[in-house]
Design an enzyme around this catalytic site. Structure first.
Site, PDB file in Angstrom:
ATOM      1  N   GLU A  88     -23.805 -65.226  75.480  1.00 24.05           N
ATOM      2  CA  GLU A  88     -22.901 -65.665  75.182  1.00 24.05           C
ATOM      3  C   GLU A  88     -22.555 -65.008  74.168  1.00 24.05           C
ATOM      4  O   GLU A  88     -22.153 -64.533  73.846  1.00 24.05           O
ATOM      5  CB  GLU A  88     -23.979 -66.870  74.735  1.00 24.05           C
ATOM      6  CG  GLU A  88     -24.864 -66.574  73.303  1.00 24.05           C
ATOM      7  CD  GLU A  88     -25.477 -67.470  72.651  1.00 24.05           C
ATOM      8  OE1 GLU A  88     -26.437 -68.895  73.790  1.00 24.05           O
ATOM      9  OE2 GLU A  88     -26.210 -67.789  71.398  1.00 24.05           O
ATOM     10  N   HIS A 136     -29.154 -62.130  61.971  1.00 19.38           N
ATOM     11  CA  HIS A 136     -30.025 -62.938  62.403  1.00 19.38           C
ATOM     12  C   HIS A 136     -30.917 -63.468  62.005  1.00 19.38           C
ATOM     13  O   HIS A 136     -32.066 -64.687  62.696  1.00 19.38           O
ATOM     14  CB  HIS A 136     -29.470 -62.813  63.924  1.00 19.38           C
ATOM     15  CG  HIS A 136     -28.764 -62.567  64.683  1.00 19.38           C
ATOM     16  ND1 HIS A 136     -27.226 -62.744  64.201  1.00 19.38           N
ATOM     17  CD2 HIS A 136     -28.445 -61.088  64.648  1.00 19.38           C
ATOM     18  CE1 HIS A 136     -26.838 -61.844  65.412  1.00 19.38           C
ATOM     19  NE2 HIS A 136     -27.395 -61.012  65.507  1.00 19.38           N
ATOM     20  N   ARG A 138     -43.320 -75.017  67.302  1.00 20.10           N
ATOM     21  CA  ARG A 138     -44.107 -74.710  66.051  1.00 20.10           C
ATOM     22  C   ARG A 138     -42.994 -75.139  64.887  1.00 20.10           C
ATOM     23  O   ARG A 138     -42.264 -75.581  64.650  1.00 20.10           O
ATOM     24  CB  ARG A 138     -44.034 -72.519  65.897  1.00 20.10           C
ATOM     25  CG  ARG A 138     -42.868 -72.822  65.757  1.00 20.10           C
ATOM     26  CD  ARG A 138     -43.295 -71.481  65.544  1.00 20.10           C
ATOM     27  NE  ARG A 138     -41.740 -70.512  65.129  1.00 20.10           N
ATOM     28  CZ  ARG A 138     -40.944 -70.524  64.821  1.00 20.10           C
ATOM     29  NH1 ARG A 138     -41.169 -70.824  63.305  1.00 20.10           N
ATOM     30  NH2 ARG A 138     -39.353 -69.470  65.666  1.00 20.10           N
ATOM     31  N   LYS A 162     -35.087 -68.992  75.721  1.00 16.52           N
ATOM     32  CA  LYS A 162     -33.670 -69.492  75.480  1.00 16.52           C
ATOM     33  C   LYS A 162     -32.959 -69.889  76.711  1.00 16.52           C
ATOM     34  O   LYS A 162     -31.880 -70.961  76.540  1.00 16.52           O
ATOM     35  CB  LYS A 162     -32.866 -68.523  74.139  1.00 16.52           C
ATOM     36  CG  LYS A 162     -33.388 -68.259  73.365  1.00 16.52           C
ATOM     37  CD  LYS A 162     -32.954 -67.200  72.878  1.00 16.52           C
ATOM     38  CE  LYS A 162     -33.506 -66.515  71.348  1.00 16.52           C
ATOM     39  NZ  LYS A 162     -34.220 -67.353  70.139  1.00 16.52           N
TER      40      LYS A 162
HETATM   41  P1  ADP Z   1     -36.169 -68.860  63.789  1.00 12.92           P
HETATM   42  O1  ADP Z   1     -35.829 -67.221  63.231  1.00 12.92           O
HETATM   43  O2  ADP Z   1     -37.047 -67.950  65.389  1.00 12.92           O
HETATM   44  O3  ADP Z   1     -36.411 -69.834  63.552  1.00 12.92           O
HETATM   45  P2  ADP Z   1     -38.459 -68.616  61.305  1.00 12.92           P
HETATM   46  O4  ADP Z   1     -37.862 -68.560  60.077  1.00 12.92           O
HETATM   47  O5  ADP Z   1     -39.142 -69.907  61.539  1.00 12.92           O
HETATM   48  O6  ADP Z   1     -38.316 -68.995  63.062  1.00 12.92           O
HETATM   49  O7  ADP Z   1     -39.329 -67.455  61.737  1.00 12.92           O
HETATM   50  C1  ADP Z   1     -40.298 -67.577  62.791  1.00 12.92           C
HETATM   51  C2  ADP Z   1     -40.185 -66.082  63.494  1.00 12.92           C
HETATM   52  O8  ADP Z   1     -40.094 -64.486  62.381  1.00 12.92           O
HETATM   53  C3  ADP Z   1     -41.823 -65.971  63.684  1.00 12.92           C
HETATM   54  O9  ADP Z   1     -41.068 -66.385  65.479  1.00 12.92           O
HETATM   55  C4  ADP Z   1     -41.962 -64.172  64.311  1.00 12.92           C
HETATM   56  O10 ADP Z   1     -40.819 -63.361  65.087  1.00 12.92           O
HETATM   57  C5  ADP Z   1     -41.407 -64.386  62.452  1.00 12.92           C
HETATM   58  N1  ADP Z   1     -43.010 -64.424  61.765  1.00 12.92           N
HETATM   59  C6  ADP Z   1     -42.752 -64.870  60.427  1.00 12.92           C
HETATM   60  N2  ADP Z   1     -43.976 -64.890  60.078  1.00 12.92           N
HETATM   61  C7  ADP Z   1     -44.220 -64.305  60.594  1.00 12.92           C
HETATM   62  C8  ADP Z   1     -46.482 -63.609  60.598  1.00 12.92           C
HETATM   63  N3  ADP Z   1     -46.990 -64.355  59.785  1.00 12.92           N
HETATM   64  N4  ADP Z   1     -46.299 -62.999  61.967  1.00 12.92           N
HETATM   65  C9  ADP Z   1     -46.500 -62.870  62.846  1.00 12.92           C
HETATM   66  N5  ADP Z   1     -44.728 -63.159  62.716  1.00 12.92           N
HETATM   67  C10 ADP Z   1     -43.777 -63.501  61.872  1.00 12.92           C
HETATM   68  P1  ADP Z   2     -34.142 -66.447  67.001  1.00 11.83           P
HETATM   69  O1  ADP Z   2     -34.714 -67.250  68.132  1.00 11.83           O
HETATM   70  O2  ADP Z   2     -33.875 -65.094  66.787  1.00 11.83           O
HETATM   71  O3  ADP Z   2     -34.008 -67.595  66.287  1.00 11.83           O
HETATM   72  P2  ADP Z   2     -31.314 -67.278  67.789  1.00 11.83           P
HETATM   73  O4  ADP Z   2     -30.925 -68.158  68.713  1.00 11.83           O
HETATM   74  O5  ADP Z   2     -31.497 -69.360  67.345  1.00 11.83           O
HETATM   75  O6  ADP Z   2     -33.077 -66.582  67.877  1.00 11.83           O
HETATM   76  O7  ADP Z   2     -30.124 -67.272  67.020  1.00 11.83           O
HETATM   77  C1  ADP Z   2     -30.428 -66.423  65.417  1.00 11.83           C
HETATM   78  C2  ADP Z   2     -29.379 -66.836  64.099  1.00 11.83           C
HETATM   79  O8  ADP Z   2     -28.356 -65.780  65.049  1.00 11.83           O
HETATM   80  C3  ADP Z   2     -28.291 -67.740  64.437  1.00 11.83           C
HETATM   81  O9  ADP Z   2     -29.469 -68.979  63.239  1.00 11.83           O
HETATM   82  C4  ADP Z   2     -26.881 -67.775  64.452  1.00 11.83           C
HETATM   83  O10 ADP Z   2     -27.138 -66.994  62.761  1.00 11.83           O
HETATM   84  C5  ADP Z   2     -27.212 -66.501  64.927  1.00 11.83           C
HETATM   85  N1  ADP Z   2     -26.256 -66.902  66.043  1.00 11.83           N
HETATM   86  C6  ADP Z   2     -27.303 -67.037  67.804  1.00 11.83           C
HETATM   87  N2  ADP Z   2     -26.609 -67.401  68.393  1.00 11.83           N
HETATM   88  C7  ADP Z   2     -25.399 -67.328  68.001  1.00 11.83           C
HETATM   89  C8  ADP Z   2     -24.059 -67.000  68.811  1.00 11.83           C
HETATM   90  N3  ADP Z   2     -23.727 -67.658  69.802  1.00 11.83           N
HETATM   91  N4  ADP Z   2     -22.985 -66.660  67.766  1.00 11.83           N
HETATM   92  C9  ADP Z   2     -23.258 -66.787  66.800  1.00 11.83           C
HETATM   93  N5  ADP Z   2     -24.551 -66.020  66.030  1.00 11.83           N
HETATM   94  C10 ADP Z   2     -25.162 -66.898  66.311  1.00 11.83           C
HETATM   95 MG    MG Z   3     -33.486 -69.415  65.933  1.00 15.78          MG
END
Ligand code: ADP
Ligand code: ADP
Ligand code: MG
Length: 756
Positions: A266, A301, A360, A182
């Site tokens: 951040e 989140h 992905r 990230k």
């Molecule tokens: P993000 O929250 O990063 O936008 P998604 O909501 O698409 O991603 O959810 C995918 C994330 O949820 C993966 O990165 C993983 O951490 C977790 N996850 C969901 N399903 C699985 C699975 N079948 N096996 C392992 N991890 C999973």
């Molecule tokens: P992940 O890989 O777990 O999906 P993200 O960076 O995409 O991690 O953040 C997941 C969620 O956390 C976002 O969808 C948002 O709701 C919240 N989030 C992330 N960054 C911020 C931020 N700087 N301020 C407020 N909420 C945040």
């Molecule tokens: Mg995300």
């Protein structure tokens, strides 16, 4: 609504393609592999597209490469099943891999071949790159689809496959690497002119230094694992005082879940929206964006409900986000399906920032499939085979509105803690489409893909579990995804509410009731979405069962009592004392059919109930006596009612109206006494809320603790849970089970306090 101008240009490609897909969808219902005529048809049209939009096109395709004959799916659950369904439609054979815990799982049953690759723990099975590659090579699978989670964003795995004769169905290792962090990805985006949330993305991880950076950014700050995902490894610090603990916890979760403790700091935006863009790129230099998705409503989140298109976004902003997303993909030489996530100021959405790119297929990709009419897994196969994107930007058409609701095994009343256990009963809403797109509807709407002009309730369920399957502690607690499409947002929400009313699950707790409340919440209906939605509206009808009246609950209980009556009547007719000879403490041996029968029941909100059931012809008169009021129901019939009994949840009755209620039969007094004695003293103690692993015990016997102080850290479903002191207290004892690494079942006493 995103209506692109190519309406005029598009028909030759899309209608034919749609027609071919419709045939394919019908054929797949009979499980007949379909030959890919659509590729042959598409070919001559391609060159004219190059003329139309030179900027997005590299080399025109010269003959299509065949799709693979066999692929391996390195995943489990709904996504593995969903990928297999597309393969089946296209006549591609599938190889599943599974852990010992998953021997009977649906993805194993659905695959043409399946191989066990190790014990339940992911690290010993679904994450074993060597074993997975070996299975692919042994079975002759020429590609591996990683799904999401597990190895999907593992650059080393992609690199390993690049060195082998098996193709990774995802971007090149270099692109995963570039976007996998990230922090590094933010540097790339800033260089490409895409705004990022202000923060520190560097490599210095010294706590004192990071605290200074947090100070510079200004509180509240968000600490994120640079390799994080799925909402894990993320902690908010509201004040400098909280920073130290939050940093430690984030680093620990990061190291454990992602193998890298590095974090970034951040600015924490307080009321943002999460809007992301689906992008797709091929190996010929083409890249497109296929609609955006709003995924703002989240807990921990993590997304709960997603929709496309995002509500209340200006057309211009949509295009800008799309173009920035494509720029992001191009900046790293992206290939395949990807998602570029942005965070938007809810009040001024034109203020948007890049958050991360997920390299992905995303969990919520079906909403994009719904509004675009495409099968994104099919696109992944095309791209991995080396073909051009099936459609380019100008040819894409977005129509209608789609929602996806994630059905999780979790306890919404206990801060959405994941739950586990056997799915005693699952009944799905009636679905109109089994896989990816809306093409199943084409024949009914006169050969035109989509729902334009006609109301069509599109309901799709992507699930990896059926009745009897286990939601295990080892993996993700998501049971299924419910996906709907309507002509507009209001219609789609109505379809969603209706489908949720039909969704029945007994076993682990689920978030279905919460979802029902959410899609009926006025602010959600207005599209007033933001990531703090639940915190903001939690008090106004999101929890509990606000839309069901007391009388409706009583009627459902009455129906449950009829079910009990019928069960005992059937047993009595068979001459036994209870169903299937299983006599229980509740069996009334004197009971004879046609008599009135009385039950003592206990209901969570209605309290103790006395219910009498009297058969009258082919219906029932039921009297429900509660503390406050007595309700009499005359001539109740049982059409469309389902009642299920489970050890943990007692009886659950599902009404055809969507009203659901659970209650238990009151045990005889002597039985209650025995069970209480067995359970031991309660109060003054801290117990595990669910099956979990002890990460850390921060206290010792005799220690004085303050209310809210963290005493024990648990880990369940890869999430850390801090157990805090319920009051100021002195620790009396620590259980021998409360040691780092120990696995404890639900309700294990971990710490006891001296009495007040
Ligand atoms: P993000 O929250 O990063 O936008 P998604 O909501 O698409 O991603 O959810 C995918 C994330 O949820 C993966 O990165 C993983 O951490 C977790 N996850 C969901 N399903 C699985 C699975 N079948 N096996 C392992 N991890 C999973
Ligand atoms: P992940 O890989 O777990 O999906 P993200 O960076 O995409 O991690 O953040 C997941 C969620 O956390 C976002 O969808 C948002 O709701 C919240 N989030 C992330 N960054 C911020 C931020 N700087 N301020 C407020 N909420 C945040
Ligand atoms: Mg995300």
């Amino acid at each position: 609504m995103l209506r692109t101008t190519q309406l005029v240009l598009r028909p030759r490609v899309a209608v034919r393609r749609g027609a071919a897909l419709a045939t394919a969808a019908l054929a797949s219902a009979r499980m007949v592999p379909v030959v890919r005529q659509l590729h042959v048809r598409r070919e001559p049209i391609a060159p004219s597209i190059t003329v139309r939009r030179a900027s997005t096109v590299a080399s025109p395709p010269t003959g299509l490469k065949p799709l693979p004959a066999k692929i391996l799916i390195a995943n489990r659950g709904e996504i593995a099943c969903r990928i297999m369904r597309t393969c089946r439609r296209l006549g591609i054979s599938t190889v599943a891999v599974f852990s010992e815990a998953d021997a009977k799982a649906q993805h194993v049953r659905l695959a043409d071949e399946a191989y066990c690759i190790g014990p339940a723990a992911s690290a010993e099975s679904y994450l074993r790159q060597d074993k997975i590659l070996a299975v692919a090579q042994r079975t002759g699978a020429t590609m591996i689809h990683p799904g999401y989670g597990f190895l999907s964003e593992n650059a080393a795995f992609a690199a390993l496959l690049e060195q082998s004769n098996v193709t990774f169905m995802g971007p090149p290792a270099s692109a995963i690497d570039a976007m996998g962090s990230k922090s590094a990805s933010k540097e790339i985006m800033l260089a490409a002119g895409v705004p990022c949330v202000p923060g520190y993305h560097g490599s210095n991880q010294d706590p004192t230094f990071l605290a200074q950076e947090a100070e510079k950014i200004g509180y509240p700050v968000l600490i994120k694992a640079v390799k994080g995902g799925g909402g894990k490894g993320m902690k908010i610090a509201d004040t400098p005082a909280e920073f130290g603990d939050a940093l430690e916890s984030a680093q620990r979760e990061a190291a454990k879940s992602f193998g890298d403790p590095t974090v970034l700091i951040e600015k924490y935006l307080t009321a943002p929206r999460h809007v992301e863009v689906q992008v797709f790129a091929d190996k010929h230099g083409n890249a497109v964006y296929i609609s955006e998705r709003d995924c703002s409503v989240q807990r921990r989140h993590q997304k709960i409900i997603e929709e496309a298109p995002a509500p209340h976004l200006a057309e211009e902003l949509r295009r800008e986000l799309g173009e920035k997303a494509v720029a992001a993909a191009k900046a790293v030489g992206y290939v395949g399906a990807g998602t570029v996530e942005f965070i938007l100021d809810a009040k001024r959405p034109e203020n948007f920032y890049f958050m991360e790119m997920n390299t992905r297929l995303q969990v919520e990709h079906p909403v994009t499939e719904m509004v675009s009419g495409l099968d994104l897994v099919e696109w992944q196969l095309e791209v991995a085979a080396g073909n051009r994107l099936p459609l380019l930007q100008e040819e894409l058409k977005i129509e209608g509105h789609a929602f996806e609701a994630r059905i999780y095994a979790e306890n919404t009343d206990a801060n959405f803690l994941p739950d586990t256990g056997r799915l005693v009963h699952v009944a799905l809403p009636s679905t109109s489409t089994l896989t990816h797109s809306n093409t199943a509807l084409a024949p009914r709407s006169g050969g035109v893909v989509g729902s334009e002009g006609q109301a069509e309730a599109v309901v799709r369920v992507d699930t990896g579990f059926v009745s009897g399957d286990e939601i295990s502690v080892h993996y993700d607690p998501m049971i299924a995804k419910l996906i709907v499409k309507g002509r507009d947002r209001t219609e789609a929400l109505r379809i969603m509410a209706n489908a949720l009313n039909q969704y029945q699950v007994v076993g682990p707790s689920t978030n279905i009731q919460f979802l029902k409340n959410l899609v009926r919440h006025p602010k959600f209906i207005e599209g007033q979405v933001e990531t703090g939605f639940i915190a903001k509206h939690g008090e106004t009808g999101l929890f509990g069962d606000p839309y069901t009246s007391e009388v409706q609950l009583q009627e459902a209980v009455a129906q449950g009592a009829i079910w009990l009556y019928q069960r005992d009547a059937a047993a009595a007719l068979r001459g036994g004392e209870a169903a299937e000879g299983k006599a229980s403490i509740w069996t009334n041996p004197a009971f004879r059919p046609a008599q009135t029968r009385r039950f003592e029941l206990q209901h969570k909100t209605l309290g103790p109930l006395r219910v009498s059931v009297t058969p009258v012809d082919d219906a029932f008169d039921v009297k429900v006596e509660a503390k406050q009021a007595t309700e009499e129901f005359k001539g109740l019939r049982t059409t469309g009612v389902t009642t299920v009994e489970a050890t943990r949840t007692g009886l659950t009755t599902f009404m055809p109206t969507g009203v659901v209620t659970s209650f238990s039969i009151v045990a005889p007094g002597w039985f209650a006494k025995i069970s209480e004695a067995a359970a031991g003293p309660v109060g003054d103690a801290l117990a595990s809320p669910m099956p979990s692993k002890i990460v850390d015990c921060k206290v010792k016997a005799g220690q004085q603790v303050k209310k809210g102080e963290t005493l024990v850290i648990l880990e369940a479903m890869k999430t850390e849970i801090a157990l805090k002191a319920p009051r100021d207290a002195v620790i009396k004892s620590i259980s021998g089970k409360c040691k780092p690494g120990a696995l404890v079942p639900e309700a294990t006493t971990l710490v006891t306090f001296e009495s007040e």
